[in-house]
Scaffold this motif. Structure first.
Motif, PDB file in Angstrom:
ATOM      1  N   ASN A  35     -11.003 -51.902  -0.282  1.00 14.81           N
ATOM      2  CA  ASN A  35     -12.338 -52.407  -0.410  1.00 14.81           C
ATOM      3  C   ASN A  35     -12.897 -51.783  -0.045  1.00 14.81           C
ATOM      4  O   ASN A  35     -13.078 -52.837   1.280  1.00 14.81           O
ATOM      5  N   PRO A  36     -14.287 -50.984  -0.309  1.00 15.01           N
ATOM      6  CA  PRO A  36     -15.289 -50.995   0.915  1.00 15.01           C
ATOM      7  C   PRO A  36     -15.898 -51.689   1.893  1.00 15.01           C
ATOM      8  O   PRO A  36     -16.365 -52.014   2.509  1.00 15.01           O
ATOM      9  N   GLN A  37     -15.964 -52.898   1.237  1.00 15.51           N
ATOM     10  CA  GLN A  37     -17.033 -54.319   1.796  1.00 15.51           C
ATOM     11  C   GLN A  37     -15.886 -55.207   2.573  1.00 15.51           C
ATOM     12  O   GLN A  37     -16.330 -55.822   3.452  1.00 15.51           O
ATOM     13  N   LEU A  38     -15.154 -54.570   2.799  1.00 13.31           N
ATOM     14  CA  LEU A  38     -14.003 -55.189   3.930  1.00 13.31           C
ATOM     15  C   LEU A  38     -14.679 -54.657   5.762  1.00 13.31           C
ATOM     16  O   LEU A  38     -14.941 -53.666   5.807  1.00 13.31           O
ATOM     17  N   GLN A  39     -14.719 -56.193   6.435  1.00 12.87           N
ATOM     18  CA  GLN A  39     -15.812 -56.067   7.818  1.00 12.87           C
ATOM     19  C   GLN A  39     -14.157 -55.366   8.897  1.00 12.87           C
ATOM     20  O   GLN A  39     -12.527 -56.502   8.688  1.00 12.87           O
ATOM     21  N   LEU A  40     -13.990 -54.946   9.904  1.00 11.35           N
ATOM     22  CA  LEU A  40     -13.003 -54.709  10.854  1.00 11.35           C
ATOM     23  C   LEU A  40     -12.761 -55.986  11.900  1.00 11.35           C
ATOM     24  O   LEU A  40     -11.544 -56.259  11.652  1.00 11.35           O
TER      25      LEU A  40
END
Length: 77
Positions: A35-40
């Motif tokens: 999921n490239p939209q995931l925030q750290l």
């Protein structure tokens, strides 16, 4: 980065394990690929217990804090 985690978890910075924050980046890589939209930071907050991001307070430290509070209680109020 550790300061951001401390703010998100509402913990003092000295309670956040810098080493564990950086080690968790390795584990963040796989979900990020899915999921490239995931925030750290939100991901770290969600998995903070399994990643060991917050340092435990040892019994000796709790005992010392309790003694210190007993000694300085009148001065603090």
């Amino acid at each position: 980065m550790s300061a951001d985690v401390a703010v998100a978890l509402q913990q003092p910075l000295e309670r956040i394990s810098v080493e564990m924050v950086f080690r968790s980046l390795y584990f963040f890589n796989r979900p990020l690929l899915q999921n490239p939209q995931l925030q750290l930071i939100p991901w770290l907050v969600e998995h903070q217990r399994s990643m060991g991001l917050v340092k435990a307070i040892g019994q000796r430290h709790r005992r010392n804090a309790s003694k210190s509070f007993d000694i300085w209680a009148e001065a603090l109020t």
